[in-house]
Write an enzyme that holds these catalytic residues in place. Sequence first.
Site, PDB file in Angstrom:
ATOM      1  N   LYS A 286       1.794  18.863  34.950  1.00 33.18           N
ATOM      2  CA  LYS A 286       1.667  20.321  34.956  1.00 33.18           C
ATOM      3  C   LYS A 286       1.346  20.761  33.540  1.00 33.18           C
ATOM      4  O   LYS A 286       1.742  20.111  32.570  1.00 33.18           O
ATOM      5  CB  LYS A 286       2.992  20.971  35.390  1.00 33.18           C
TER       6      LYS A 286
ATOM      7  N   VAL B  14       5.417  39.545  48.642  1.00 32.79           N
ATOM      8  CA  VAL B  14       4.265  39.439  49.548  1.00 32.79           C
ATOM      9  C   VAL B  14       2.978  39.370  48.724  1.00 32.79           C
ATOM     10  O   VAL B  14       2.098  40.213  48.813  1.00 32.79           O
ATOM     11  CB  VAL B  14       4.200  40.570  50.611  1.00 32.79           C
TER      12      VAL B  14
ATOM     13  N   ALA C   7       2.287  34.753  50.443  1.00 36.52           N
ATOM     14  CA  ALA C   7       3.061  35.383  51.524  1.00 36.52           C
ATOM     15  C   ALA C   7       2.231  36.371  52.345  1.00 36.52           C
ATOM     16  O   ALA C   7       2.538  36.604  53.514  1.00 36.52           O
ATOM     17  CB  ALA C   7       4.293  36.062  50.950  1.00 36.52           C
TER      18      ALA C   7
END
Length: 365
Positions: free
Chosen positions: A80, A181, A185
């Site tokens: 990463k 969201v 999502a």
Amino acid sequence: MELFKYMEMYDYEQVVVCQDKQSGLKAIIAIHDTTLGPALGGTRMWTYESEEAAFEDALRLAKGMTYKNAAAGLNLGGGKTVIIGDPRKDKNEAMFRAFGRFIQGLNGRYITAEDVGTTVEDMDLVYQETDFVTGISPAFGSSGNPSPVTAYGVYVGMKAAAKEAFGDDSLEGKRVAVQGVGNVAYTLCRHLHEEGAKLIVTDINKQAVQRAVEEFGAEAVNTEDIYRVDCDIYSPCALGATVNDETIPQFKAKVIAGAANNQLKETRHGDIIQEMGIVYAPDYVINSGGVINVADELLGYNRERALKKVETIYDSISTIFEISKRDQIPTYVAADRMAEERIETMRKSRKQFLSNGMNILSRGR
Ligand SMILES: NC(=O)c1ccc[n+]([C@@H]2O[C@H](COP(=O)([O-])OP(=O)(O)OC[C@H]3O[C@@H](n4cnc5c(N)ncnc54)[C@H](O)[C@@H]3O)[C@@H](O)[C@H]2O)c1
Ligand SMILES: CC(C)C[C@H](N)C(=O)O
């Protein structure tokens, strides 16, 4: 921070620190383990409180990718990158191109993609300088934004968790509390809505909430109320560490299944929810759809093939529940065991020297 002590503790292979004064690039590339293949993991851009915090995040996230890639059955190790900076203010073309040159210098030991704070457009800039980047624009024959595919993987993994908790994998009529969201999502909510689930959503971004209310008939709640709402499934899709001492006593959900990385604040929180009978779908397994999708680019991207592999998340989550019950261990331990066993088996099978040895980069490029 005692870097070598930390690296030894979790057996990290390599940490590369990159600096480019002109563009302001300050990047830490952490390569945790390349037993299974080159390290693949996204680039996070974030404002860290200290350099030490940035190193710790890079190292922790890289190790997470080793487990994620191994559990997903990919021939990839874990790595990463962390870029220190504010993704809203500090980005520029030269920064991502300088970063691309540093990656190219690693000659395939590390392959990047997007993560929190970076976008497909940023990866397109990285691609100007290196072959070792995925999640770039479809115009380059690539897979584009991984988020919708991550969402699909979370959706199928949630169905496997529902089967375990309720005896049926249908989500019709289930009340799902979705925290955050955003990119992932939003698509997850669409799948859930299409199957007839009832959505309860929250986000610090009011527009994101409004969109879910308008498009999916979601009920909106305040950010602090999402843990205690009456629901069947809690789906953390914003930040990590939301399963903790403060939130656990509030949970009414029987299932935890969401996209966020590092959902358990500490491993002991995984033990506690297991004892409470909550079915926890381990984060790095259920959210592996994005990495499965970008990894397919290394073979010459084929969306159908990638989505088929993403669907295997259902079986992986089910297998983890089986191991958990068989060995009387929490599901997060079962997931780690599954990943570690694969790495060890492959390490042992790679004993002989091959001057022309194959790896995932020998194909498709
Ligand atoms: N994008 C992917 O393909 C992918 C893959 C694997 C894991 N993940 C993880 O899934 C999570 C979501 O990723 P994303 O790409 O959708 O990110 P995103 O930034 O698009 O969405 C996150 C949303 O959470 C909201 N949020 C932040 N803090 C909040 C809070 N305290 N309460 C409620 N909402 C809050 C944000 O406003 C945002 O809308 C992250 O943890 C990410 O690391 C993403
Ligand atoms: C390679 C990327 C798609 C990685 C993704 N950000 C993850 O955490 O899985």
